[in-house]
Write a protein that holds these residues in place. Structure first.
Motif, PDB file in Angstrom:
ATOM      1  N   GLY A  24       0.633  13.313  -1.918  1.00 51.23           N
ATOM      2  CA  GLY A  24       1.873  12.547  -1.817  1.00 51.23           C
ATOM      3  C   GLY A  24       1.945  11.793  -0.506  1.00 51.23           C
ATOM      4  N   PRO A  25       2.980  10.971  -0.330  1.00 51.50           N
ATOM      5  CA  PRO A  25       3.088  10.132   0.867  1.00 51.50           C
ATOM      6  C   PRO A  25       3.179  10.920   2.167  1.00 51.50           C
ATOM      7  N   THR A  26       3.863  12.058   2.167  1.00 50.63           N
ATOM      8  CA  THR A  26       3.995  12.843   3.400  1.00 50.63           C
ATOM      9  C   THR A  26       2.662  13.463   3.786  1.00 50.63           C
ATOM     10  N   LEU A  32      -3.410  10.888   7.977  1.00 46.60           N
ATOM     11  CA  LEU A  32      -3.571   9.697   8.808  1.00 46.60           C
ATOM     12  C   LEU A  32      -3.375  10.046  10.277  1.00 46.60           C
ATOM     13  N   GLU A  33      -2.293  10.740  10.601  1.00 48.60           N
ATOM     14  CA  GLU A  33      -2.021  11.119  11.994  1.00 48.60           C
ATOM     15  C   GLU A  33      -3.101  12.073  12.510  1.00 48.60           C
ATOM     16  N   GLU A  63      -0.611  -0.887   3.119  1.00 54.78           N
ATOM     17  CA  GLU A  63      -0.706  -0.904   4.590  1.00 54.78           C
ATOM     18  C   GLU A  63      -1.172   0.451   5.124  1.00 54.78           C
ATOM     19  N   GLU A  64      -0.670   1.546   4.562  1.00 53.39           N
ATOM     20  CA  GLU A  64      -1.079   2.879   5.021  1.00 53.39           C
ATOM     21  C   GLU A  64      -2.557   3.150   4.760  1.00 53.39           C
ATOM     22  N   LEU A  65      -3.075   2.680   3.655  1.00 53.06           N
ATOM     23  CA  LEU A  65      -4.504   2.862   3.382  1.00 53.06           C
ATOM     24  C   LEU A  65      -5.341   2.083   4.396  1.00 53.06           C
ATOM     25  N   HIS A  66      -4.893   0.890   4.750  1.00 51.86           N
ATOM     26  CA  HIS A  66      -5.584   0.123   5.795  1.00 51.86           C
ATOM     27  C   HIS A  66      -5.515   0.852   7.131  1.00 51.86           C
ATOM     28  N   GLU A  67      -4.363   1.453   7.436  1.00 52.61           N
ATOM     29  CA  GLU A  67      -4.216   2.217   8.680  1.00 52.61           C
ATOM     30  C   GLU A  67      -5.192   3.389   8.717  1.00 52.61           C
ATOM     31  N   PHE A  68      -5.299   4.109   7.596  1.00 54.42           N
ATOM     32  CA  PHE A  68      -6.216   5.243   7.554  1.00 54.42           C
ATOM     33  C   PHE A  68      -7.656   4.770   7.752  1.00 54.42           C
TER      34      PHE A  68
END
Length: 176
Positions: A24-26, A32-33, A63-68
């Motif tokens: 899930g998103p969390t 990621l962090e 955007e989160e996938l790019h961040e990861f």
């Protein structure tokens, strides 16, 4: 001295299969962090080949996938393999005198190094090099697959428990 941590998503019956467990998103944000904070990652061949997915951008990514992907690409990576002949960017192949190379990484670096892959974790456990085990338990039963502990289960002591996301519990253990 670096801290080697073996942590993976796991089913209630002890298997690791990222294709079968929903993130899930969390929980994704947690990973990621976590990746951003690492000194680096140490991979077995199979897990490294799986993670190579993050080497190239995909048009459907959020955007989160790019961040990861950016966080993963930035960190140094080491791959333990006798069969691979080359590895991708920001990655070092470890194929000769593996124990000395890994002990050298641990001695000369500071911070947390993620250990990825049950077989590699088994080898490092046998050498007494894993400092912490993090089991991310998902509410699924797979009944098959690659077990989190590929070999003998080392004596462990529970360090902490916490909930990550909607339905995942992280159990953190240290060698007893």
């Amino acid at each position: 001295m670096a801290k080697f941590v073996f942590g993976m998503n796991q089913s209630l019956d002890g298997y690791v299969d990222h294709q079968e467990m929903r993130t899930g998103p969390t929980l994704f944000r947690h990973w990621l962090e976590h990746t951003r904070d690492l000194t680096g990652s140490l991979y077995g061949r199979v897990m490294y080949e799986t993670m190579r997915y993050w080497d190239e951008d995909h048009p459907e990514w959020t955007e989160e996938l790019h961040e990861f992907a950016a966080a993963w690409r930035r960190q140094p990576k080491w791959v333990v393999s006798r069969s691979l002949k080359s590895v991708g960017p920001n990655t070092t192949l470890v194929s000769d005198d593996i124990e000395a190379e890994i002990r050298g990484l641990k001695a000369r670096l500071a911070g947390e190094i993620s250990v990825s892959g049950p077989e590699l974790a088994r080898s490092l456990t046998d050498l007494g090099l894993i400092d912490e085990y993090r089991l991310y338990l998902h509410p699924v039963v797979l009944g098959r697959g690659k077990p989190f502990f590929a070999g003998r289960r080392p004596p462990l002591r529970l360090v902490s428990t916490d909930t990550v996301g909607e339905d995942t519990i992280r159990l953190t253990y240290a060698p007893a």
